[in-house]
Design a protein around this motif. Structure first.
Motif: not given
Length: 384
Positions: A168, A172-173
């Motif tokens: 994650d 998320q990036n």
């Protein structure tokens, strides 16, 4: 003569990423990895070890990068070898950035151990800028404190939660060029964790049983655990972890894939365990042939059977074969049929010569077929 297994393994569908020039996941062949045990700072020794692994058929090699000197050596190492190099990073985010800058094709990290969210972003930025993929390497022996407190001990649920937690960080990036491993030295724990992770995500999986042991015990342990997973279609790249030289890990990895019909490379020797009926020393013959034929890359099968009880039947299913006979002469088979006899004293050299000639013939036929296909594509179409 090609042997078709009774069961075709249906591989789990996964995303595909790139580790240098090697594709991992999707419909790409399952790649074989190993890890060097030389100090990475010693570029010359590390290069020599990687080259030995290359001869054994390695696809990807990992090196440890705990110091600035190690990441600096990557520049020379990656320039001198022919396979992509994975930099093993544990805590210091700067080592990951340096490794990406110095030619690493992949970074083995746990994003949650790198530090702040900003440091994770810096590592991802370096990976993206330099064309690196990432491996999230979860290990039962180094689970995060909050997961140990939650579950009380390493278990499949904890390993999977750790893997998805780290994943994650990357997602998320906006970074999805990564693969995941959830290794344990306990076979049951590792198989359960990988099975659960395979159901929970479609990221490519790096499969292995960590700290498996020495050459004999580690080979057995890895074969049971990794064989279970590969047979179930789980695994996109593999590393057999042995207390042995890296090329031995490669040999064992290839034997696993060849046994399951997942990849084919080199000579597959089918041999009897030997008994009092043997017409020649089977154990010594097979050991010598394994060494003498290690350079052959063309897939081929060879049966070495000490007597006529099972020899003719095994020879029916192999490209070449030898069955022990009487009076110091042994029967040679080609394409499943009796072909000629050979004196005991000449047998090793004769078999090596036959295998090399067969390999050269197969390569020549493939080259000719490729040339015909290319000429066919280039031929102008007839006017209508």
């Amino acid at each position: 003569m090609s042997y078709r297994p009774y069961q075709q393994i249906l591989r789990r569908k996964s995303r595909q990423i790139r580790v240098g020039n090697v594709l991992v996941g999707g419909d790409a062949p399952i790649s074989v990895q190993t890890m060097t045990n030389t100090p990475t700072e010693d570029a010359e020794a590390t290069i020599a070890q990687i080259r030995r692994a290359e001869v054994a058929g390695v696809d990807i090699v990992r090196v440890s990068c705990p110091t600035p000197e190690a990441t600096a050596a990557l520049r020379e190492i990656t320039r001198e070898v022919n396979v992509p190099v994975v930099a093993d990073i544990h805590f210091h985010y700067k080592r990951a950035i340096e490794a990406a800058q110095n030619g690493a094709a992949c970074l083995r990290i746990n994003p949650g151990n790198i530090g702040s969210a900003e440091r994770v972003k810096e590592v991802i930025r370096a990976a993206r800028d330099h064309g690196c993929s990432i491996r999230i390497g979860v290990n039962a022996g180094s689970l995060e404190k909050h997961l140990l407190e939650k579950y009380g001990e390493p278990n499949p649920e904890a390993l999977v939660e750790s893997a998805l937690w780290h994943a994650d960080h990357l997602l998320q990036n906006g970074f999805d060029e990564f693969k995941i491993s959830v290794k344990a030295s306990d076979v049951f724990l590792a198989v359960a964790a990988y099975t659960a992770l395979a159901e929970a995500c479609d990221h490519p999986l790096h499969v292995g049983i960590t700290e498996a042991g020495g050459k004999r015990a580690g080979t057995v342990k890895s074969s049971i655990g990794m064989g279970n997973l590969l047979w179930a279609g789980i695994g996109d790249t593999i590393r057999v972890s042995l207390s042995a030289e890296p090329e031995e890990e490669v040999h064992v990895g290839w034997e696993m894939l060849k046994t399951l019909g997942l990849r084919h490379r080199g000579v597959k020797i089918i041999s009897c365990p030997s008994c009092a009926r043997q017409g020649f020393n089977v154990i010594q013959t097979v050991a010598t042939l394994e060494e003498r034929l290690a350079h052959i890359e063309v897939p081929m099968s060879l049966s070495i059977i000490g007597c006529v009880v099972n020899g003719p039947g095994e020879a029916l299913m192999t490209d070449l074969g030898v069955t022990g006979g009487g009076n110091g002469r042994h029967m040679v088979y080609a394409a499943g049929k009796t072909d000629h006899t050979v004196d005991a004293g000449d047998m090793i050299e004769h078999i090596v010569g036959l295998v090399e000639a067969k390999a050269a013939q197969i390569l020549a036929e493939k080259k000719a077929e490729t040339e015909r296909n290319e000429q066919g594509h280039e031929a102008p179409q007839a006017a209508e």
